[in-house]
Design an enzyme around this catalytic site. Structure first.
Site, PDB file in Angstrom:
ATOM      1  N   HIS A 184      18.091  28.351 -12.167  1.00  0.00           N
ATOM      2  CA  HIS A 184      18.741  29.526 -12.751  1.00  0.00           C
ATOM      3  C   HIS A 184      17.880  30.795 -12.655  1.00  0.00           C
ATOM      4  O   HIS A 184      16.659  30.746 -12.783  1.00  0.00           O
ATOM      5  CB  HIS A 184      19.076  29.263 -14.219  1.00  0.00           C
ATOM      6  CG  HIS A 184      19.904  28.034 -14.428  1.00  0.00           C
ATOM      7  ND1 HIS A 184      21.135  27.844 -13.838  1.00  0.00           N
ATOM      8  CD2 HIS A 184      19.668  26.909 -15.149  1.00  0.00           C
ATOM      9  CE1 HIS A 184      21.627  26.668 -14.195  1.00  0.00           C
ATOM     10  NE2 HIS A 184      20.753  26.079 -14.992  1.00  0.00           N
ATOM     11  N   ARG A 199      27.002  35.365  -8.556  1.00  0.00           N
ATOM     12  CA  ARG A 199      25.718  34.950  -9.139  1.00  0.00           C
ATOM     13  C   ARG A 199      24.749  34.564  -8.029  1.00  0.00           C
ATOM     14  O   ARG A 199      25.138  34.391  -6.872  1.00  0.00           O
ATOM     15  CB  ARG A 199      25.913  33.763 -10.094  1.00  0.00           C
ATOM     16  CG  ARG A 199      26.375  32.502  -9.397  1.00  0.00           C
ATOM     17  CD  ARG A 199      26.418  31.292 -10.340  1.00  0.00           C
ATOM     18  NE  ARG A 199      26.838  30.096  -9.612  1.00  0.00           N
ATOM     19  CZ  ARG A 199      26.865  28.889 -10.111  1.00  0.00           C
ATOM     20  NH1 ARG A 199      26.514  28.670 -11.377  1.00  0.00           N
ATOM     21  NH2 ARG A 199      27.243  27.846  -9.387  1.00  0.00           N
ATOM     22  N   GLN A 242      28.968  21.581  -7.386  1.00  0.00           N
ATOM     23  CA  GLN A 242      29.677  20.321  -7.154  1.00  0.00           C
ATOM     24  C   GLN A 242      30.532  20.393  -5.899  1.00  0.00           C
ATOM     25  O   GLN A 242      30.500  19.503  -5.047  1.00  0.00           O
ATOM     26  CB  GLN A 242      30.593  20.003  -8.358  1.00  0.00           C
ATOM     27  CG  GLN A 242      29.895  19.468  -9.587  1.00  0.00           C
ATOM     28  CD  GLN A 242      29.406  20.535 -10.555  1.00  0.00           C
ATOM     29  OE1 GLN A 242      29.151  21.680 -10.178  1.00  0.00           O
ATOM     30  NE2 GLN A 242      29.246  20.161 -11.822  1.00  0.00           N
ATOM     31  N   LYS A 259       0.857  -1.195   0.000  1.00  0.00           N
ATOM     32  CA  LYS A 259       0.000   0.000   0.000  1.00  0.00           C
ATOM     33  C   LYS A 259       0.890   1.240   0.000  1.00  0.00           C
ATOM     34  O   LYS A 259       1.815   1.356   0.804  1.00  0.00           O
ATOM     35  CB  LYS A 259      -0.879  -0.020   1.249  1.00  0.00           C
ATOM     36  CG  LYS A 259      -2.089   0.874   1.145  1.00  0.00           C
ATOM     37  CD  LYS A 259      -3.102   0.366   0.135  1.00  0.00           C
ATOM     38  CE  LYS A 259      -4.420  -0.025   0.752  1.00  0.00           C
ATOM     39  NZ  LYS A 259      -5.299  -0.713  -0.188  1.00  0.00           N
ATOM     40  N   THR A 304      -3.153  -5.695   0.597  1.00  0.00           N
ATOM     41  CA  THR A 304      -2.633  -4.333   0.792  1.00  0.00           C
ATOM     42  C   THR A 304      -3.458  -3.607   1.857  1.00  0.00           C
ATOM     43  O   THR A 304      -2.942  -2.786   2.599  1.00  0.00           O
ATOM     44  CB  THR A 304      -2.603  -3.530  -0.529  1.00  0.00           C
ATOM     45  OG1 THR A 304      -3.925  -3.233  -0.941  1.00  0.00           O
ATOM     46  CG2 THR A 304      -1.870  -4.279  -1.619  1.00  0.00           C
TER      47      THR A 304
HETATM   48  O1  URC Z   1      27.783  25.111 -10.152  1.00  0.00           O
HETATM   49  C1  URC Z   1      27.617  24.878 -11.362  1.00  0.00           C
HETATM   50  N1  URC Z   1      27.999  23.662 -11.868  1.00  0.00           N
HETATM   51  C2  URC Z   1      27.855  23.338 -13.177  1.00  0.00           C
HETATM   52  O2  URC Z   1      28.197  22.204 -13.609  1.00  0.00           O
HETATM   53  C3  URC Z   1      27.276  24.306 -14.028  1.00  0.00           C
HETATM   54  N2  URC Z   1      26.987  24.322 -15.348  1.00  0.00           N
HETATM   55  C4  URC Z   1      26.431  25.527 -15.634  1.00  0.00           C
HETATM   56  O3  URC Z   1      26.000  25.881 -16.762  1.00  0.00           O
HETATM   57  N3  URC Z   1      26.368  26.286 -14.500  1.00  0.00           N
HETATM   58  C5  URC Z   1      26.885  25.555 -13.487  1.00  0.00           C
HETATM   59  N4  URC Z   1      27.067  25.809 -12.171  1.00  0.00           N
END
Ligand code: URC
Length: 302
Positions: free
Chosen positions: A257, A177, A229, A11, A58
């Site tokens: 973005h 940014r 990353q 469920k 279930t």
């Molecule tokens: O922090 C980011 N990693 C990316 O891999 C990436 N690629 C992108 O166009 N902007 C960003 N910003």
């Protein structure tokens, strides 16, 4: 001619609310969650030969969720998921694994006239706490805990430069940014031998959730991020250090973005670069950055 190669049933979307009423203080506490219970075992005949006898209906699974919620604590969710999973594999001889997923929804206590209210709560965000527990007969209980849907934004303190460039690259480098993401973070616990093993570390579950949430938010806010990353890797590293019973940390972060809008066509309005104030938030597409970080020497390689 054909053969059943995978079968699991149960469920989903079992909604559950539990209240705790402190008789002495009159203070009430609430938990609201959504449960998914899926069972595996010697159930093949129900698919292939219309033999329903092995089916723990279930509906029975749903009733079990309610009954065990009445008889046991539902917090922390790691414990309740383990209680449920353990119940299914120990009650039914032919059920060999139970997959229990719990999503806990936020009900934050209201502050009224400067004081915590004894029985009123508010939904202060779409963020959820999630737990996936797998109880497998003879193999113990595996648990993954996590945070989903935690929406964050910083208006500066994020850069992205030095990335690979070739004839397909249009993106300019930036040293300042907006960074916004909806955090999906998970942590895998060491394997538990059984329910008693889970019970023995119960305080660790809330502490880990607190640590992961604080590390995520504080790293996001304080760090001058060179990339999603690197920022997420630093978060993983700190959670591994803060919660010794975890074996792996994972993040999945959309890069939401916000585009600059060039308004110079209108009377030379300056709205780009250091003059940018009005932006266009994008609903799609978004970047999507994911990673799993384990303790050195114990990793599944990239
Ligand atoms: O922090 C980011 N990693 C990316 O891999 C990436 N690629 C992108 O166009 N902007 C960003 N910003």
């Amino acid at each position: 001619m054909s053969e059943l190669s995978y079968a699991r049933y149960g469920k989903d979307n079992v909604r559950l609310y539990k209240v705790h009423k402190d008789q002495e203080t009159g203070v009430q506490s609430v938990t609201e969650m959504t449960v998914c219970s899926l069972l595996e075992g010697d159930i093949g005949e129900s698919y292939t030969a219309a033999d329903n006898s092995p089916i723990v209906a279930t509906d029975t699974q749903k009733q079990t969720v309610y009954i065990l919620a009445k008889q046991n604590p539902v917090t922390p969710p790691e414990l309740f998921a383990s209680i449920l999973g353990n119940h299914f594999v120990s009650t039914y001889k032919h059920i060999h694994a139970a997959h229990i997923k719990i999503t806990v929804h936020r009900w934050a206590r209201m502050t009224v006239e400067g004081k915590p209210h004894p029985h009123s709560f508010m939904r202060d965000g779409a963020e959820t706490r999630v737990v996936e527990a797998v109880a497998r007969e003879g193999e113990g209980i595996s648990i993954r805990s996590g945070i989903n849907g935690l929406l964050v934004l910083k208006s500066t303190g994020s850069a992205f430069y030095g990335f690979h460039m070739d004839e397909y690259t249009k993106l300019p480098e930036t040293w300042d940014r907006i960074l916004s993401t909806e955090v999906e973070c998970g942590w895998h616990w060491k394997k538990f031998a059984g329910l008693e093993d889970v019970r023995s570390v119960v305080p660790e579950f809330d502490a880990a959730w607190e640590a992961a949430r604080t590390i995520t938010l504080e790293t996001f806010a304080k760090e001058n991020s060179p990339s999603v990353q690197n920022t997420m890797y630093k978060m993983c590293d700190q959670i591994l250090a803060a919660v010794p019973l975890t074996e792996a940390i994972e993040y999945s972060l959309p890069n939401k973005h916000y585009f600059e809008i060039d308004l110079s066509w209108h009377k030379g309005l300056k709205n780009t670069g250091k003059d940018a104030e009005v932006f266009a938030p994008q609903s799609d597409p978004n970047g999507l950055i994911q990673c799993t970080v384990t303790r050195k020497g114990k990793s599944a390689k990239l």
